[in-house]
Motif scaffolding. Structure first.
Motif, short mmCIF file in Angstrom:
data_model
loop_
_atom_site.label_atom_id
_atom_site.label_comp_id
_atom_site.label_asym_id
_atom_site.label_seq_id
_atom_site.Cartn_x
_atom_site.Cartn_y
_atom_site.Cartn_z
N GLY A 31 79.82 63.00 20.17
CA GLY A 31 81.02 62.23 20.48
C GLY A 31 81.01 61.77 21.93
N GLU A 32 81.76 60.71 22.19
CA GLU A 32 81.87 60.18 23.54
C GLU A 32 83.33 60.25 23.98
N PHE A 33 83.54 60.72 25.20
CA PHE A 33 84.88 60.94 25.73
C PHE A 33 84.95 60.46 27.17
N THR A 34 86.16 60.31 27.67
CA THR A 34 86.34 60.07 29.10
C THR A 34 87.22 61.18 29.65
N MET A 35 86.96 61.58 30.87
CA MET A 35 87.77 62.59 31.53
C MET A 35 89.17 62.01 31.75
N GLY A 36 90.16 62.88 31.83
CA GLY A 36 91.54 62.45 32.03
C GLY A 36 91.75 61.87 33.43
N ALA A 37 92.94 61.31 33.64
CA ALA A 37 93.27 60.68 34.92
C ALA A 37 93.24 61.69 36.06
N THR A 38 93.66 62.93 35.77
CA THR A 38 93.60 63.99 36.77
C THR A 38 93.01 65.23 36.12
N TYR A 39 92.29 66.00 36.90
CA TYR A 39 91.64 67.21 36.42
C TYR A 39 92.63 68.37 36.42
N ALA A 40 92.55 69.23 35.42
CA ALA A 40 93.41 70.40 35.33
C ALA A 40 92.60 71.66 35.63
N THR A 41 93.08 72.52 36.51
CA THR A 41 92.39 73.77 36.80
C THR A 41 92.13 74.51 35.49
N GLY A 42 90.92 75.02 35.35
CA GLY A 42 90.55 75.72 34.12
C GLY A 42 89.80 74.82 33.16
N GLY A 43 89.78 73.52 33.45
CA GLY A 43 89.00 72.60 32.64
C GLY A 43 89.83 71.67 31.79
N ASP A 44 89.24 70.54 31.45
CA ASP A 44 89.88 69.58 30.55
C ASP A 44 89.52 69.93 29.12
#
Length: 120
Positions: A31-44
Motif C-alpha cells: 500500500g501507498e500512504f502519506t504521512m499526516g500534516a503533523t507528526y504525533a509522538t509515538g508514531g503515526d
C-alpha cells in the motif's frame, strides 16, 4: 495520534496459489500512504487491512521520500502498527524520535508491505 493517509489501498498482485484447507501461507499486500500534516509522538497510525483468517506478522517499509537526517521505521506492533520517525541531530549522529506536532514529514509518501500469516 496522527494517521497516515491512504493513497493506494493495500492490495496483492496476481492469483493466489491453491492451498489445502488448514494449510498455512503468507499473504503480502503493498500500500501507498502519506504521512499526516503533523507528526504525533509515538508514531503515526498505519491503516491495518483485513485479511480473512490472517494475522499480521510484519510491516516492511519499502520506500519513503527521504528527508535529510530523518528515517522512518515500523514500531513492531501487529495489532495497531505505527510508523515512527526519527531525526538525527546533525552533530553527533544520534537519532531521537521526531518532535510532537512537527510538520517535517507532512505529505511524505511511504510505501509499505504488510505480511500476513494465513491458516494454521
Amino acid at each position: 495520534m496522527g494517521t497516515l493517509v491512504t493513497v493506494v489501498p493495500p492490495a496483492s498482485g496476481g492469483t493466489l496459489k491453491t492451498v489445502s484447507k488448514g494449510g498455512m501461507r503468507y499473504e503480502r499486500l503493498i500500500g501507498e500512504f502519506t504521512m499526516g500534516a503533523t507528526y504525533a509522538t509515538g508514531g503515526d497510525t498505519l491503516p491495518l487491512p483485513t485479511v480473512p483468517g490472517g494475522t499480521l506478522r510484519c510491516v516492511s517499509i519499502l520506500h519513503y521520500e527521504r528527508v535529510a537526517g530523518m528515517s522512518v521505521h515500523w514500531d513492531g506492533s501487529v495489532s495497531a502498527p505505527k510508523i515512527i520517525a526519527f531525526d538525527e541531530d546533525n552533530a553527533s549522529g544520534i537519532e531521537a524520535e521526531l518532535a510532537n506536532a512537527s510538520s517535517a514529514l507532512a505529505a511524505v509518501e511511504v510505501i509499505v508491505e504488510y505480511i500476513f500469516r494465513v491458516g494454521a
